[in-house]
Design a protein around this motif. Structure first.
Motif, short mmCIF file in Angstrom:
data_model
loop_
_atom_site.label_atom_id
_atom_site.label_comp_id
_atom_site.label_asym_id
_atom_site.label_seq_id
_atom_site.Cartn_x
_atom_site.Cartn_y
_atom_site.Cartn_z
N MET A 70 31.63 -27.87 -13.37
CA MET A 70 32.94 -28.38 -13.02
C MET A 70 32.97 -28.82 -11.56
O MET A 70 32.21 -28.32 -10.73
N GLY A 71 33.88 -29.72 -11.27
CA GLY A 71 34.01 -30.18 -9.90
C GLY A 71 35.44 -30.52 -9.54
O GLY A 71 36.27 -30.74 -10.42
N TRP A 72 35.72 -30.51 -8.25
CA TRP A 72 36.99 -30.98 -7.71
C TRP A 72 36.71 -32.20 -6.83
O TRP A 72 35.81 -32.18 -5.99
N PHE A 73 37.50 -33.21 -7.05
CA PHE A 73 37.41 -34.43 -6.27
C PHE A 73 38.80 -34.73 -5.70
O PHE A 73 39.80 -34.25 -6.20
N ARG A 74 38.84 -35.54 -4.66
CA ARG A 74 40.13 -35.95 -4.12
C ARG A 74 40.06 -37.41 -3.72
O ARG A 74 38.99 -37.94 -3.42
N GLN A 75 41.23 -38.02 -3.71
CA GLN A 75 41.32 -39.41 -3.31
C GLN A 75 42.57 -39.62 -2.49
O GLN A 75 43.68 -39.34 -2.95
N GLY B 167 46.07 -35.99 -0.49
CA GLY B 167 45.52 -36.90 -1.49
C GLY B 167 45.77 -36.36 -2.89
O GLY B 167 46.42 -35.32 -3.06
N THR B 168 45.25 -37.08 -3.85
CA THR B 168 45.33 -36.62 -5.23
C THR B 168 44.03 -35.88 -5.57
O THR B 168 42.95 -36.42 -5.34
N TYR B 169 44.18 -34.69 -6.08
CA TYR B 169 43.03 -33.85 -6.41
C TYR B 169 42.81 -33.86 -7.92
O TYR B 169 43.74 -33.64 -8.69
N GLN C 180 44.28 -35.66 -14.81
CA GLN C 180 45.17 -36.70 -14.31
C GLN C 180 45.45 -36.56 -12.82
O GLN C 180 45.96 -37.49 -12.19
N GLY C 181 45.14 -35.41 -12.27
CA GLY C 181 45.30 -35.23 -10.84
C GLY C 181 46.58 -34.50 -10.46
O GLY C 181 47.56 -34.51 -11.19
N THR C 182 46.53 -33.87 -9.30
CA THR C 182 47.70 -33.22 -8.72
C THR C 182 47.76 -33.60 -7.25
O THR C 182 46.73 -33.64 -6.57
N GLN C 183 48.95 -33.89 -6.78
CA GLN C 183 49.12 -34.44 -5.44
C GLN C 183 49.24 -33.33 -4.40
O GLN C 183 49.97 -32.35 -4.59
N VAL C 184 48.53 -33.49 -3.32
CA VAL C 184 48.62 -32.58 -2.17
C VAL C 184 49.03 -33.40 -0.95
O VAL C 184 48.40 -34.41 -0.64
N THR C 185 50.09 -32.95 -0.30
CA THR C 185 50.55 -33.62 0.91
C THR C 185 50.66 -32.60 2.03
O THR C 185 51.35 -31.59 1.88
N VAL C 186 49.98 -32.85 3.11
CA VAL C 186 49.95 -31.93 4.24
C VAL C 186 50.55 -32.63 5.45
O VAL C 186 50.12 -33.72 5.83
N SER C 187 51.53 -31.99 6.04
CA SER C 187 52.17 -32.59 7.21
C SER C 187 52.07 -31.67 8.42
O SER C 187 51.73 -30.48 8.26
#
Length: 126
Positions: free
Chosen positions: A36-41, A93-95, A119-126
């Motif tokens: 398994m792997g995790w990717f982000r965009q 990004g989207t993970y 389908q991805g899950t969104q991560v937003t860091v501010s």
């Protein structure tokens, strides 16, 4: 066939933490056989691998996330996790989680070799 559903994304402040989950719909007897792997965009950027775990539990991480990200799996729950600590704005990004075909370990697990994607899950860091 494996269906993957990510969850756990959201908005967080820099320095905070998130835990992403990826639920796999497959036989409870076979999830452990998938690498398994995790990717982000991030917007405007190419998708990049951040962490991987093989069927034996061996892990690998991209250099930018080493020491902050931890990939793990609970084979009894058919679930893959990504613990993200000390979040940075560049982590936004989207993970996506991904699974390779049964009993196959990608040669370069942070670059590709996966056949099933969520389908991805969104991560937003501010």
């Amino acid at each position: 066939q494996v269906q993957l559903v990510e969850s756990g994304g959201g908005s967080a402040q820099a320095g905070g933490a998130l835990r992403l989950s990826c639920d796999a719909s497959t036989s409870l007897r076979t999830f452990n056989l998938y690498a398994m792997g995790w990717f982000r965009q991030a917007p405007g950027k190419e998708r990049e691998g951040v962490a991987s775990i093989d069927s034996d539990g061996g892990t690998s991480y991209a250099d930018p996330v080493k020491g902050r990200f931890t990939i793990s799996r609970d084979n009894a729950k058919n679930t893959l996790y990504l613990q993200i600590n000390n979040l940075q704005p560049e982590d936004s990004g989207t993970y996506y989680c991904a699974a390779a075909r049964t009993l196959y370990t990608p040669t370069c697990p942070l670059r590709g070799g996966y056949v099933f994607w969520g389908q991805g899950t969104q991560v937003t860091v501010s």
